[in-house]
Design a protein around this motif. Structure first.
Motif, PDB file in Angstrom:
ATOM      1  N   ASN A  36       0.860  -1.182   0.000  1.00  0.00           N
ATOM      2  CA  ASN A  36       0.000   0.000   0.000  1.00  0.00           C
ATOM      3  C   ASN A  36       0.898   1.235   0.000  1.00  0.00           C
ATOM      4  O   ASN A  36       1.606   1.493   0.974  1.00  0.00           O
ATOM      5  CB  ASN A  36      -0.894  -0.003   1.238  1.00  0.00           C
ATOM      6  CG  ASN A  36      -1.874   1.134   1.248  1.00  0.00           C
ATOM      7  OD1 ASN A  36      -1.629   2.193   0.670  1.00  0.00           O
ATOM      8  ND2 ASN A  36      -2.987   0.942   1.925  1.00  0.00           N
ATOM      9  N   ASP A  38       0.206   4.285   0.350  1.00  0.00           N
ATOM     10  CA  ASP A  38      -0.177   5.291   1.347  1.00  0.00           C
ATOM     11  C   ASP A  38       0.312   4.926   2.743  1.00  0.00           C
ATOM     12  O   ASP A  38       0.360   5.783   3.621  1.00  0.00           O
ATOM     13  CB  ASP A  38      -1.703   5.457   1.373  1.00  0.00           C
ATOM     14  CG  ASP A  38      -2.234   5.999   0.062  1.00  0.00           C
ATOM     15  OD1 ASP A  38      -1.506   6.756  -0.621  1.00  0.00           O
ATOM     16  OD2 ASP A  38      -3.372   5.652  -0.293  1.00  0.00           O
ATOM     17  N   GLU A  39       0.646   3.672   2.952  1.00  0.00           N
ATOM     18  CA  GLU A  39       1.119   3.210   4.263  1.00  0.00           C
ATOM     19  C   GLU A  39       2.631   3.006   4.317  1.00  0.00           C
ATOM     20  O   GLU A  39       3.220   3.068   5.385  1.00  0.00           O
ATOM     21  CB  GLU A  39       0.422   1.901   4.636  1.00  0.00           C
ATOM     22  CG  GLU A  39      -1.074   2.021   4.779  1.00  0.00           C
ATOM     23  CD  GLU A  39      -1.491   2.934   5.916  1.00  0.00           C
ATOM     24  OE1 GLU A  39      -0.811   2.960   6.951  1.00  0.00           O
ATOM     25  OE2 GLU A  39      -2.516   3.634   5.760  1.00  0.00           O
TER      26      GLU A  39
END
Length: 107
Positions: A36, A38-39
């Motif tokens: 991910n 965004d993580e």
């Protein structure tokens, strides 16, 4: 910048990299993992733990794997987080060096 799992992971799904991740940014699909974006905190810990060199920094991604940036982002939104190491797929050894594995991708 983030790290990207490439097609090389398809049909292997080795999870050594997951144990190294301090923020649980890996997501598990039927026959591969994705990160991910965004993580991911760009720590680089997963890269050295991947036994088949399937993870690249986005800026160092081979040109024929650029499509995997969007692929990782898309499936990270749909697949569950994986935060522990699992046994590899039964026949993963026979797929490690297989080329053009996108055709075997499972949603």
């Amino acid at each position: 910048m983030t790290f990207v799992v490439t097609e090389k992971c398809i049909k292997c799904k080795l999870t050594d990299c997951v144990e190294a991740c301090p923020v649980d940014c890996f997501h598990e699909g039927p026959n591969m993992l994705v990160i991910n974006p965004d993580e991911c905190i760009d720590c680089n810990l997963c890269v050295s733990q991947c036994p088949i060199d399937a993870i690249f920094e986005e800026d160092n991604l081979p040109n024929d794997q650029r499509h995997m940036i969007e692929h990782n982002a898309k499936y990270a939104q749909h697949w569950p987080i994986l935060d522990y190491q699992k046994e590899p797929l039964d026949d993963s050894d026979s797929w490690i060096d297989a080329p053009n594995k996108m055709q075997y991708f499972e949603e």
